[in-house]
Scaffold this motif. Structure first.
Motif, PDB file in Angstrom:
ATOM      1  N   SER A  53       0.832  -1.215   0.000  1.00  0.00           N
ATOM      2  CA  SER A  53       0.000   0.000   0.000  1.00  0.00           C
ATOM      3  C   SER A  53       0.863   1.261   0.000  1.00  0.00           C
ATOM      4  N   SER A  54       1.963   1.214  -0.803  1.00  0.00           N
ATOM      5  CA  SER A  54       2.867   2.375  -0.872  1.00  0.00           C
ATOM      6  C   SER A  54       3.215   2.895   0.526  1.00  0.00           C
ATOM      7  N   LEU A  55       3.767   1.981   1.305  1.00  0.00           N
ATOM      8  CA  LEU A  55       4.124   2.226   2.711  1.00  0.00           C
ATOM      9  C   LEU A  55       2.885   2.460   3.578  1.00  0.00           C
ATOM     10  N   TRP A  56       1.940   1.552   3.457  1.00  0.00           N
ATOM     11  CA  TRP A  56       0.818   1.408   4.390  1.00  0.00           C
ATOM     12  C   TRP A  56      -0.181   2.559   4.323  1.00  0.00           C
ATOM     13  N   CYS A  57      -0.211   3.275   3.206  1.00  0.00           N
ATOM     14  CA  CYS A  57      -1.135   4.413   3.192  1.00  0.00           C
ATOM     15  C   CYS A  57      -2.199   4.321   2.097  1.00  0.00           C
ATOM     16  N   THR A 289      -5.634  10.397   3.529  1.00  0.00           N
ATOM     17  CA  THR A 289      -5.931  10.957   2.198  1.00  0.00           C
ATOM     18  C   THR A 289      -6.062   9.840   1.153  1.00  0.00           C
ATOM     19  N   GLY A 290      -6.259   8.618   1.610  1.00  0.00           N
ATOM     20  CA  GLY A 290      -6.312   7.489   0.673  1.00  0.00           C
ATOM     21  C   GLY A 290      -4.916   7.127   0.174  1.00  0.00           C
ATOM     22  N   GLY A 291      -3.887   7.755   0.775  1.00  0.00           N
ATOM     23  CA  GLY A 291      -2.519   7.503   0.328  1.00  0.00           C
ATOM     24  C   GLY A 291      -2.088   8.462  -0.765  1.00  0.00           C
ATOM     25  N   TYR A 292      -2.762   9.585  -0.882  1.00  0.00           N
ATOM     26  CA  TYR A 292      -2.473  10.526  -1.962  1.00  0.00           C
ATOM     27  C   TYR A 292      -1.549  11.674  -1.575  1.00  0.00           C
ATOM     28  N   MET A 293      -1.796  12.262  -0.387  1.00  0.00           N
ATOM     29  CA  MET A 293      -1.094  13.504  -0.039  1.00  0.00           C
ATOM     30  C   MET A 293      -0.659  13.428   1.420  1.00  0.00           C
ATOM     31  N   PRO A 294       0.395  14.175   1.775  1.00  0.00           N
ATOM     32  CA  PRO A 294       0.808  14.187   3.184  1.00  0.00           C
ATOM     33  C   PRO A 294      -0.156  14.984   4.054  1.00  0.00           C
ATOM     34  N   LEU A 295      -0.710  14.332   5.058  1.00  0.00           N
ATOM     35  CA  LEU A 295      -1.650  15.011   5.955  1.00  0.00           C
ATOM     36  C   LEU A 295      -1.773  14.181   7.235  1.00  0.00           C
ATOM     37  N   CYS A 405      10.616 -11.047  -4.402  1.00  0.00           N
ATOM     38  CA  CYS A 405       9.231 -10.660  -4.725  1.00  0.00           C
ATOM     39  C   CYS A 405       9.227  -9.672  -5.888  1.00  0.00           C
ATOM     40  N   ARG A 406      10.141  -8.727  -5.820  1.00  0.00           N
ATOM     41  CA  ARG A 406      10.209  -7.707  -6.868  1.00  0.00           C
ATOM     42  C   ARG A 406      10.500  -8.343  -8.227  1.00  0.00           C
ATOM     43  N   GLN A 407      11.416  -9.323  -8.232  1.00  0.00           N
ATOM     44  CA  GLN A 407      11.717 -10.061  -9.471  1.00  0.00           C
ATOM     45  C   GLN A 407      10.454 -10.680 -10.042  1.00  0.00           C
ATOM     46  N   ARG A 408       9.560 -11.066  -9.128  1.00  0.00           N
ATOM     47  CA  ARG A 408       8.326 -11.727  -9.547  1.00  0.00           C
ATOM     48  C   ARG A 408       7.170 -10.739  -9.701  1.00  0.00           C
ATOM     49  N   GLY A 409       7.487  -9.449  -9.631  1.00  0.00           N
ATOM     50  CA  GLY A 409       6.471  -8.431  -9.944  1.00  0.00           C
ATOM     51  C   GLY A 409       5.592  -8.008  -8.785  1.00  0.00           C
ATOM     52  N   VAL A 410       6.120  -8.116  -7.560  1.00  0.00           N
ATOM     53  CA  VAL A 410       5.343  -7.678  -6.390  1.00  0.00           C
ATOM     54  C   VAL A 410       6.244  -6.830  -5.489  1.00  0.00           C
ATOM     55  N   ILE A 411       5.737  -5.698  -5.019  1.00  0.00           N
ATOM     56  CA  ILE A 411       6.507  -4.863  -4.094  1.00  0.00           C
ATOM     57  C   ILE A 411       5.983  -5.102  -2.670  1.00  0.00           C
ATOM     58  N   VAL A 412       6.876  -5.566  -1.805  1.00  0.00           N
ATOM     59  CA  VAL A 412       6.585  -5.603  -0.364  1.00  0.00           C
ATOM     60  C   VAL A 412       7.844  -5.107   0.339  1.00  0.00           C
ATOM     61  N   ARG A 413       7.716  -4.805   1.648  1.00  0.00           N
ATOM     62  CA  ARG A 413       8.894  -4.405   2.412  1.00  0.00           C
ATOM     63  C   ARG A 413       9.056  -5.322   3.600  1.00  0.00           C
ATOM     64  N   ASN A 414      10.289  -5.427   4.063  1.00  0.00           N
ATOM     65  CA  ASN A 414      10.564  -6.236   5.250  1.00  0.00           C
ATOM     66  C   ASN A 414      10.923  -5.319   6.412  1.00  0.00           C
ATOM     67  N   ILE A 415      10.704  -5.840   7.611  1.00  0.00           N
ATOM     68  CA  ILE A 415      11.259  -5.199   8.803  1.00  0.00           C
ATOM     69  C   ILE A 415      12.159  -6.257   9.407  1.00  0.00           C
ATOM     70  N   GLY A 416      13.459  -6.134   9.224  1.00  0.00           N
ATOM     71  CA  GLY A 416      14.371  -7.214   9.598  1.00  0.00           C
ATOM     72  C   GLY A 416      13.968  -8.470   8.834  1.00  0.00           C
TER      73      GLY A 416
END
Ligand SMILES: Cc1ncc(COP(=O)(O)O)c(C=O)c1O
Length: 448
Positions: A53-57, A289-295, A405-416
């Protein structure tokens, strides 16, 4: 500019946040040029599912016509004016809407621009509230906050002071103000008796602290139900409610940081609703903001707000606010997003996605290198571990899974070594299935 040149310039000039730059420069990270729905496209034309979600937003996907048009309409009126002594239409309408939707009693809205700033606002308000709520002669200076192990509330000096994640906080520890720490009882689906014992133990510990520091504590700051940046650490059911009872009993403000959990991610619009809790202060950002703008928005009760009233020269004013506080474009985006959550029945979709994630990830739970899978609503943390315990940090196991994941066409992030899945609340079910399957394959690629 072609993809190669963009990447060269990126490496030469951009310093990325929370990013180990020495490694980043060799990783050929995608340069995103556009998006459609729940997919992002890079400068080389590759398509990625936005699995975090583009960094959870992000809430409704990208380039959502209703939100795009709301911003364009506002652009045709005015892009920015100040809230310092003036007002604007979207900031008024949004505040009214947030008050309507928020837990009862949160009737006033103070805007800022990001999650950390929204929490800083809450800390300053809590501190100043206790100094001003009585006549100045018997005012007390309460300058302590109770915080929880695993907490993350942002990366400013104040929010790091009440955060506990060592690698974010320790380099700056001489700059931070002291806080009082205690633990959060963990959720344990496998062992409800243990969960109940933990709940009782840590509630008693909180009670002991509130008793010990009576009249010195301004607030208890909690991430309701889930500590997201700690690696999606889920809390024992009932703890939030206990925190509310205890803070009431000891006359301490309860500050709920809903920045990660708000806007449907735990199944209800706000996580506090799950335990029928009305905090004294509540902070919203990310999905606002639905993940659109900083607020960001810090909501408070009338009682708190009233302590700041008085003659303009009496020194009771809340002297805080930034240039872009209450920006009309951001508020217009937020209004459109809130409207879509209702019209598109996004919370119903979350129920479906919650079950889908649970079903799809059940097999992965049996993988020998998956220590545990934690889930609350549509927030998921998959914790990896080797046969002999945690992976050494230099193996960057979690990070390598995200690259796979990115190689396979998916963006996720890890925490450790925790892989975080955070689909947008409005994501269609088939994309969530794809997300789970891809992450499963990436883990198999990386830790066969
Ligand atoms: C619970 C919580 N609070 C605060 C923040 C900080 O928000 P921001 O990055 O917008 O400053 C975050 C960010 O992840 C968060 O998860």
């Amino acid at each position: 500019m072609d993809a190669k040149r963009l990447r060269e310039l990126d490496n030469q000039t951009v310093w990325h946040p929370f990013t180990a730059m020495s490694a980043y420069r060799d990783e050929s990270a995608p340069v995103i040029v556009e998006a459609s729905g729940f997919h992002l496209f890079d400068a080389e034309g590759r398509r990625y599912l936005d699995g975090h979600s583009s960094l959870w937003c992000n809430i409704h996907g990208h380039r959502v016509p209703a939100i795009d048009n709301a911003i364009r309409d506002q652009l045709d009126r005015v892009a920015h004016t100040t809230l310092l002594g003036l007002s604007n239409v979207p900031s008024i309408e949004l505040a009214a809407e947030l008050v309507r939707l928020a837990p009862a009693g949160l009737n006033k809205v103070f805007y800022s621009d990001c999650g950390a700033a929204g929490v800083e606002v809450a800390l300053k308000i809590a501190y100043q509230y206790y100094r001003q709520r009585q006549s100045s002669s018997d005012a007390v200076a309460r300058n302590m906050f109770v915080c929880f192990d695993g907490a993350y509330h942002g990366d400013t000096i104040g929010t790091m002071s009440i955060g506990s994640i060592a690698r974010f906080r320790n380099p700056y520890s001489p700059l931070l103000f002291p806080a009082v720490w205690t633990s959060v009882p963990s959720a344990s689906l496998a062992d409800p008796i243990l969960e109940q014992q933990q709940l009782d133990l840590w509630s008693q510990e909180l009670e002991r602290l509130l008793e010990l520091h009576r009249d010195a504590i301004a607030g208890v700051v909690i991430e309701p139900l889930v500590q997201a940046a700690a690696g999606i650490r889920t809390q024992a059911a009932g703890f939030l409610h206990r925190v509310r009872e205890l803070t009431r009993r000891f006359d301490v403000l309860m500050i709920a940081d809903e920045i990660a959990v708000g806007f449907g991610r735990t199944g209800t619009l706000f996580a506090c609703e799950r335990e029928s809790v009305s905090p004294d202060l509540m902070i919203l950002s990310k999905g606002l903001t639905g993940g659109y703008m900083p607020l960001a928005a810090t909501l408070v009760t009338d009682e708190i707000y009233d302590a700041f009233l008085g003659d303009p020269w009496a020194g009771r004013t809340f002297y805080h606010g930034h240039t872009y506080t209450g920006n009309p474009l951001a508020c217009a985006a937020a209004l459109a997003s809130l409207n879509l959550i209702e019209c598109n029945r996004v919370l119903e979709n979350v129920q479906l996605l919650e079950a889908t994630l649970r079903n799809e990830l059940a097999a992965l739970d049996r993988h020998p290198n998956v220590k545990t899978i934690r889930q609350q609503g549509i927030m998921v943390g998959i914790e990896l571990e080797s046969e002999s315990g945690p992976y050494p940090p230099e193996s960057r196991c979690g990070h390598r899974v995200t690259l796979a994941c990115r190689q396979r066409g998916v963006i996720v992030r890890n925490i450790g070594d925790v892989i975080v899945l955070m689909p947008a609340p409005a994501m269609p079910q088939e994309l969530v299935i794809e997300l789970c399957q891809t992450v499963g394959m990436a883990i198999a690629d990386t830790v066969p």
